[in-house]
Design an enzyme around this catalytic site. Structure first.
Site, PDB file in Angstrom:
ATOM      1  CE  LYS A 156      -3.975  -2.261   2.373  1.00  0.00           C
ATOM      2  NZ  LYS A 156      -4.419  -2.584   3.223  1.00  0.00           N
ATOM      3  CE1 TYR A 185      -9.232  -2.587   0.149  1.00  0.00           C
ATOM      4  CE2 TYR A 185      -8.958  -0.846  -1.022  1.00  0.00           C
ATOM      5  CZ  TYR A 185      -8.573  -2.128  -0.634  1.00  0.00           C
ATOM      6  OH  TYR A 185      -7.389  -2.245   0.113  1.00  0.00           O
ATOM      7  CG  PHE A 245     -12.869   1.561   7.048  1.00  0.00           C
ATOM      8  CD1 PHE A 245     -12.357   1.319   6.205  1.00  0.00           C
ATOM      9  CD2 PHE A 245     -13.696   0.701   7.866  1.00  0.00           C
ATOM     10  CE1 PHE A 245     -12.805  -0.417   5.722  1.00  0.00           C
ATOM     11  CE2 PHE A 245     -13.830  -0.693   7.839  1.00  0.00           C
ATOM     12  CZ  PHE A 245     -13.656  -0.052   6.934  1.00  0.00           C
ATOM     13  NE  ARG A 304      -6.057 -12.699   4.929  1.00  0.00           N
ATOM     14  CZ  ARG A 304      -7.506 -12.039   4.905  1.00  0.00           C
ATOM     15  NH1 ARG A 304      -6.773 -10.376   4.216  1.00  0.00           N
ATOM     16  NH2 ARG A 304      -8.096 -11.913   5.791  1.00  0.00           N
ATOM     17  CB  THR A 324      -7.880  -5.935   9.350  1.00  0.00           C
ATOM     18  OG1 THR A 324      -7.945  -6.525   8.603  1.00  0.00           O
ATOM     19  CG2 THR A 324      -7.889  -4.132   9.094  1.00  0.00           C
ATOM     20  NE  ARG A 347      -2.235  -6.067   7.472  1.00  0.00           N
ATOM     21  CZ  ARG A 347      -3.187  -6.470   6.814  1.00  0.00           C
ATOM     22  NH1 ARG A 347      -3.587  -7.435   7.292  1.00  0.00           N
ATOM     23  NH2 ARG A 347      -3.270  -5.990   5.502  1.00  0.00           N
ATOM     24  CG  ASN A 366      -3.777  -2.788   6.951  1.00  0.00           C
ATOM     25  OD1 ASN A 366      -3.250  -2.320   5.665  1.00  0.00           O
ATOM     26  ND2 ASN A 366      -4.714  -3.161   7.199  1.00  0.00           N
ATOM     27  CG  HIS A 375      -5.617  -6.501  -0.170  1.00  0.00           C
ATOM     28  ND1 HIS A 375      -6.407  -6.429   0.082  1.00  0.00           N
ATOM     29  CD2 HIS A 375      -5.119  -7.503  -1.563  1.00  0.00           C
ATOM     30  CE1 HIS A 375      -7.244  -7.266  -0.517  1.00  0.00           C
ATOM     31  NE2 HIS A 375      -6.549  -7.346  -1.519  1.00  0.00           N
ATOM     32  CD  GLU A 429      -8.129  -9.035  -4.206  1.00  0.00           C
ATOM     33  OE1 GLU A 429      -9.096  -8.926  -3.228  1.00  0.00           O
ATOM     34  OE2 GLU A 429      -6.924 -10.012  -3.444  1.00  0.00           O
TER      35      GLU A 429
END
Ligand code: CMP
Length: 155
Positions: free
Chosen positions: A11, A51, A59, A87, A93, A104, A114, A117, A128
């Protein structure tokens, strides 16, 4: 456990803090294979679709603005149980609650900033990957240490 591919986004916080290399190195050191990678600036429209399941949440506007403000790094990571494993390596998260040793947990303090993704299921990963990469941007190659990463019956 099957060999899987999963989709990641490093990100804007990862890019602007200059920690992308450290994050990617974790996947490489684990033995996962980077099979696609590129930098892109994602449009608001693309992000709203990506998203969509968060649309309407408080948010959401900040998420779209933050993710569209700066380039990100998109990647596809391959390996045994890659979807669940990546993950796990990311941590939960809310980075404040993410366990030390996770990406994270080690690199972030916030839920909205964070770092990374990662797809949450094999179906999501497939969708994706197809959305963000053309087939000719994804590479098949053998790691030359494969026999040291997996037993013959594991791949
Ligand atoms: P990720 O799980 O990668 O994708 C959805 C993102 O929305 C999530 O990371 C966070 O960056 C953000 N997000 C999820 N929940 C919250 C929240 N409660 N507050 C702020 N941002 C959130």
């Amino acid at each position: 456990m099957a060999i899987e591919r999963t989709f990641i986004i490093l990100k804007p916080d990862a890019v602007n803090r200059g920690i992308c290399g450290e994050v990617i190195a974790r996947f490489e050191k684990k033995g996962l294979k980077i099979v696609a990678m590129k930098m892109a600036k994602l449009s608001e429209d693309v992000l709203k679709e990506h998203y969509a399941h968060h649309s309407g949440k408080p948010f959401f506007p900040d998420l779209i603005e933050f993710m569209s403000k700066s380039p990100v790094i998109l990647g596809v990571v391959e390996g045994r149980n890659a979807v669940g494993l990546v993950r796990q390596m990311c941590g939960v998260t809310d980075a404040n609650k993410a366990a030390p040793g996770t990406i994270r947990g080690d690199f972030a303090l916030s839920t909205s900033r964070n770092v990374i993704h990662a797809s949450d299921s094999t179906d999501t990963a497939k969708n994706e990957i197809e959305k963000f990469f053309r087939p000719d941007e994804i590479f098949d190659y053998e790691l030359n240490n494969k026999q040291y990463l997996y037993a013959a019956d594991e791949v």
